[in-house]
Enzyme design. Structure first.
Site, PDB file in Angstrom:
ATOM      1  N   GLU A 143      -1.293  -0.964  13.424  1.00  0.00           N
ATOM      2  CA  GLU A 143      -2.558  -0.638  12.761  1.00  0.00           C
ATOM      3  C   GLU A 143      -3.739  -1.147  13.577  1.00  0.00           C
ATOM      4  OE1 GLU A 143      -2.917  -2.669   9.039  1.00  0.00           O
ATOM      5  OE2 GLU A 143      -4.421  -1.242   8.309  1.00  0.00           O
ATOM      6  N   GLU A 196       0.851  -1.189   0.000  1.00  0.00           N
ATOM      7  CA  GLU A 196       0.000   0.000   0.000  1.00  0.00           C
ATOM      8  C   GLU A 196       0.891   1.244   0.000  1.00  0.00           C
ATOM      9  OE1 GLU A 196      -3.886   0.186   1.589  1.00  0.00           O
ATOM     10  OE2 GLU A 196      -3.663  -1.708   2.649  1.00  0.00           O
TER      11      GLU A 196
HETATM   12  C1  BGC Z   1      -5.229   1.351   5.008  1.00  0.00           C
HETATM   13  C2  BGC Z   1      -5.873   2.245   6.017  1.00  0.00           C
HETATM   14  C3  BGC Z   1      -6.952   2.970   5.270  1.00  0.00           C
HETATM   15  C4  BGC Z   1      -7.982   1.923   4.958  1.00  0.00           C
HETATM   16  C5  BGC Z   1      -9.271   2.419   4.406  1.00  0.00           C
HETATM   17  C6  BGC Z   1      -6.241   0.338   4.637  1.00  0.00           C
HETATM   18  O1  BGC Z   1      -5.794  -0.661   3.817  1.00  0.00           O
HETATM   19  O2  BGC Z   1      -4.028   0.793   5.462  1.00  0.00           O
HETATM   20  O3  BGC Z   1      -5.134   2.834   6.934  1.00  0.00           O
HETATM   21  O4  BGC Z   1      -7.412   4.119   5.786  1.00  0.00           O
HETATM   22  O5  BGC Z   1      -7.422   0.904   4.182  1.00  0.00           O
HETATM   23  O6  BGC Z   1      -9.925   1.510   3.676  1.00  0.00           O
END
Ligand code: BGC
Length: 881
Positions: free
Chosen positions: A733, A456
């Protein structure tokens, strides 16, 4: 008398070469803490390039973002500035500041005379795109006084002139919305050029431009089909003539030693393929430049520090693993030798599981660098066009015994000025704060990202929206974030609907159709957060159309509340009660969450319109906000103040956004929230992205500071300190990304170990524990209102404002004079040209002070610590501190 210890231009805190405006605003910061020092008048001395000196004096108390006093700078023009200032009511003045120089970049498209060059077809067509080296030869006949390199790439570049690496940037030119704005850098290369023949070699890798980006396999070639280079040199000769030369059809390209390099997968370097006399050079293809070149507004990404490995581990399966003791972002630098053709593979990982590198959380990112050696010669190597999030590096391949000292962890991030600090007597809290700082560093890599390790590393809008107040205190984010916001407005504009894409730059397809609260609300909340932190109202003016468009794009029901029809709702993302595989499905109704933010951002729009002078809009937004308050209340709040969603997040949002209609309702909600925190949550966190920044504020704003401390200091999951007890060195996270048995939580996808979002609690630590917060935008006036609590004996911290550093240190000890009372002592430092309102615990009176150094002492009655659940016979083992 204070000094003027720093002068800067716009939001550029370091060398200002290649600024993108002809009339840069000037700011100066004071050193020292003279009592009651208020600027009354300033003088700016401007020395223009030709040597003419101008002085501009003005009666003004403004020392931040002062308008450019002289005629505008021309492209490439350099200017030197000094400043001095006078104190109010006296003829005392500061010494002149040191000289600060500013140099304009290429301010118009016409200043670019070169071409875009690409490797000639058909050799280099990815994906993936193997990095190439472009080479240009420049012959200089005359003695020159200055040489400038203006450079950018379709991809990532690293330039060398006559063998010397230019600049200290990495991952240049950084990531912007390339179709709209491709940032270029300006370097002073006078010292590396010579009369005679000069060789410029520029390595270019695919980077964000045409590399693979995005999850589930991602996409390649998002911005274009090929890597490319744009470089222009401007040389000023001693005789007054000027040479302008750059990338054109005389430049050639070749493959160099980098075999492959992708941001997610890592880099393969084969030392046997270094450029040599055997290298075959090919002609380049020339293409016209597009009108999207822009000077950067923020600092570049740099190597900011290196850290040595803490230990070398032998894993149960016999692997050799370097442990850096800290989860960092960057790469490993190796000093290495071995037989020609030997391969060494570096596998990066954030955590170990069962003693082995755990790479599942990286998903489709290989995060592997590979080095092929050419001879017995010792090589000092690091990758150029990739980066990784890691604490551990597994080393595989044909190497002898590993020497710890042969490796370094290179830490990179956007090189912003550090502004804020926090320390206290509780070591776990100190570690939490450290983890917040490390996650900020690791995720401010050209753009604000969600995470630095998996497939990401994207500019998720919601993440920075909830973290910005914390970030703005810790580092000067102004330049970097305003540049990103400009991209946000451009890419939002591209949609034609006003909807803000979920990630900026928008590289994941299909995520811009639906409007999402919090993520989209960034368009309003983030410029506001920057304005409050740094006092630059121009950011509000510049983003105003984007803000309006976002608000207008929100789908509404007849009563004007959200018509949240999207099947996928982010809601209170990562609420610990949400199913691991469906993390948006938390306990708080996502539409209620969205509506809380809707009322809030509509009220902000009323304030913003007023500030920028859009009076009619201000009236409309104020009316709309007040109507929304009423309908919100009708929809969600009972007459007594009960909220339909009986959760920490819902109550915290409604309290912090002032959604209750009366004091009685608010009291009722505060009681309900404390009862949930005590009885249902047993002092543990029960919020996701939406509620986390607000929950402790909601408690302390309603007189329940003790409960906020209790939550903050909780060590069992879910809580902020649980990860610390499990050895975390960055923010996770997921509240429980590692389970109590030490296993990675494999139930869901979201197990990044470096996600700053839940670190939004840093804002509470700064604003409430230290008690530091701005009362006027940019900290011209601020508040010091520390709230001692928990088991804290002392806390200390500071924030460097545009004016100077605000500092606070407080301590508590049992009062000698009164039983059960505590003696509270506080020392503060207030910088020149600012003032502060100081609130002492337990005292109603406020001390109003101007600059200076002050101390106070007072007795106060602390809350009973720790607060306990009332029905003690049901106390759970988890309740223990
Ligand atoms: C991200 C997040 C993001 C979220 C929203 C994730 O994969 O790592 O931090 O805000 O998706 O869908």
């Amino acid at each position: 008398m204070p000094t003027i210890c720093k002068v800067w231009f716009e939001h550029h805190k370091d060398r200002t070469i290649g600024i993108g405006v002809g009339r840069p605003r000037i700011s100066w910061r004071f050193g020292g803490y003279d009592t009651g020092w208020v600027q009354h008048c300033y003088e700016i001395e401007v020395t223009r390039e030709g040597g003419e000196v101008e002085t501009h004096s003005k009666y003004s108390d403004i020392s931040s973002l002062v308008p450019w006093p002289s005629s505008p700078l021309a492209s490439g023009e350099k200017c030197a500035i000094r400043v001095r200032a006078w104190n109010q009511g006296s003829s005392d003045r500061t010494q002149w500041s040191d000289t600060a120089t500013v140099e304009a970049g290429l301010l118009s498209h016409e200043d670019w005379k070169c071409s875009l060059i690409e490797p000639e077809d058909p050799y280099v067509r990815g994906p993936p795109h193997r990095p190439v080296v472009f080479r240009g030869e420049i012959a200089l006949q005359k003695v020159f006084t200055s040489a400038r390199l203006y450079i950018t790439a379709h991809g990532l570049y690293a330039a060398r002139i006559n063998g010397t690496l230019i600049g200290d940037h990495v991952l240049a030119p950084g990531w912007t919305s390339y179709n709209h704005r491709l940032v270029y850098q300006t370097f002073d290369v006078t010292d590396v050029m010579k009369v005679g023949c000069n060789t410029i070699d520029v390595d270019v890798g695919e980077g964000w431009y045409c590399g693979r980006i995005g999850f589930l396999g991602g996409r390649n070639n998002i911005y274009g089909q090929s890597i490319g280079l744009i470089a222009q040199l401007i040389i000023r000769n001693e005789d007054g003539t000027k040479i302008c030369t750059g990338t054109d059809d005389s430049w050639e390209w070749a493959y160099g030693p980098i075999i492959a390099s992708g941001l997610y997968d890592g880099e393969h370097y084969d030392a046997r393929q270094k450029i040599s006399s055997e290298t075959v050079w090919c002609t380049s293809r020339c293409l016209p430049l597009t009108d999207n070149l822009a000077a950067p507004e923020g600092p570049p990404v740099r190597r900011v520090m290196t850290i040595p490995p803490k230990q070398v581990i032998k894993s149960p399966s016999g692997k050799t693993i370097l442990d850096f003791g800290q989860n960092i972002v960057g790469w490993v630098q190796a000093t290495i030798h071995g037989p020609a053709g030997a391969n060494i593979i570096f596998q990066y990982a954030e955590v170990l599981e069962d003693g082995e590198c755990c790479i599942r959380p990286l998903r489709y990112a290989k995060a592997q660098d590979r080095l092929t050696l050419s001879s017995e010669e010792t090589l000092v190597w690091e990758p150029q066009f990739t980066y990784h999030g890691f604490r551990y590096v597994q080393i595989d391949g044909s190497l002898g015994p590993i020497q710890k000292d042969d490796f370094k962890g290179v830490v990179i991030h956007s090189d912003m000025e550090r502004l804020g600090h926090f320390h206290c007597s509780n070591e776990l809290l100190n570690q939490l704060h450290q983890n917040i700082v490390w996650s900020l560093r690791g995720n401010f890599v050209s753009i604000p990202t969600d995470c630095p390790q998996r497939d990401e590393r994207l500019g998720w809008t919601g993440d920075i929206n909830i973290f910005s107040d914390t970030a703005n205190y810790l580092y000067d984010t102004a330049g970097m974030i305003s540049q990103w916001l400009e991209d946000l407005a451009l890419e939002q504009g591209e949609q034609g609907t006003g909807i803000v894409p979920l990630v900026i730059p928008n590289v994941i397809e299909g995520f811009e159709k639906d409007a999402h609260a919090i993520w989209g609300d960034v368009a309003i909340m983030l410029p506001w957060s920057l304005y409050i932190a740094y006092g630059d109202s121009s950011i509000l003016t510049r983003q105003y159309s984007s803000m309006k468009a976002w608000l207008a794009s929100i789908p509404r029901k007849a009563d004007n509340l959200w018509n949240y029809t999207s099947t996928w709702k982010l809601g209170d993302w990562l609420d610990p009660a949400a199913p691991p595989e469906d993390v948006g499905n938390g306990r708080t109704d996502p539409t209620l969450v969205a509506d809380c933010f809707l009322v809030h951002v509509t009220s902000l729009m009323a304030a913003i319109s007023t500030i920028i002078g859009a009076q009619e809009d201000a009236r409309q937004y104020a009316k709309s906000a007040s109507e929304l308050h009423t309908v919100f209340s009708k929809e969600y709040i009972t007459e007594n103040g009960r909220l339909v969603a009986d959760s920490q997040t819902a109550l915290a949002l409604a309290i912090c956004f002032s959604l209750f209609q009366s004091e009685d309702q608010l009291k009722h909600a505060a009681r309900r929230l404390s009862s949930i925190v005590i009885q249902s949550s047993r002092f543990k966190i029960a919020t996701g992205f939406a509620g986390t920044p607000y929950i402790t504020h909601a408690l302390s704003d309603t007189g329940n500071e003790n409960l906020a401390y209790r939550m903050l200091l909780h060590r069992k999951r879910p809580s902020w300190l649980y990860p610390i007890t499990m050895g975390a060195t960055t923010m996770w996270e997921r509240w429980d990304a590692i389970l109590p048995d030490g296993k990675v939580n494999h139930e869901g996808e979201m197990t990044s170990f470096n996600h700053y979002a839940l670190g939004a609690v840093g804002n509470w630590m700064h604003r409430v524990i230290l008690g530091l917060r701005p009362l006027e935008p940019g900290w011209r006036r601020f508040k010091i209102a520390p709230v001692p609590g928990g088991d804290l004996q002392w806390a200390e911290g500071s924030h460097v404002t545009s004016y100077g550093e605000c500092y606070v240190k407080w301590a508590v000890k049992p009062s000698p004079s009164a039983n059960a009372y505590q003696r509270f002592t506080i020392s503060v430092r207030i910088p020149p040209n600012t003032s502060a309102d100081v609130h002492l615990p337990g005292k109603k009176e406020v001390e109003f002070v101007q600059s200076g150094t002050y101390t106070w002492e007072t007795d106060f009655m602390p809350d009973t610590w720790p607060p306990r659940a009332e029905e003690s016979r049901f106390v759970h083992a988890d309740d223990e501190l």
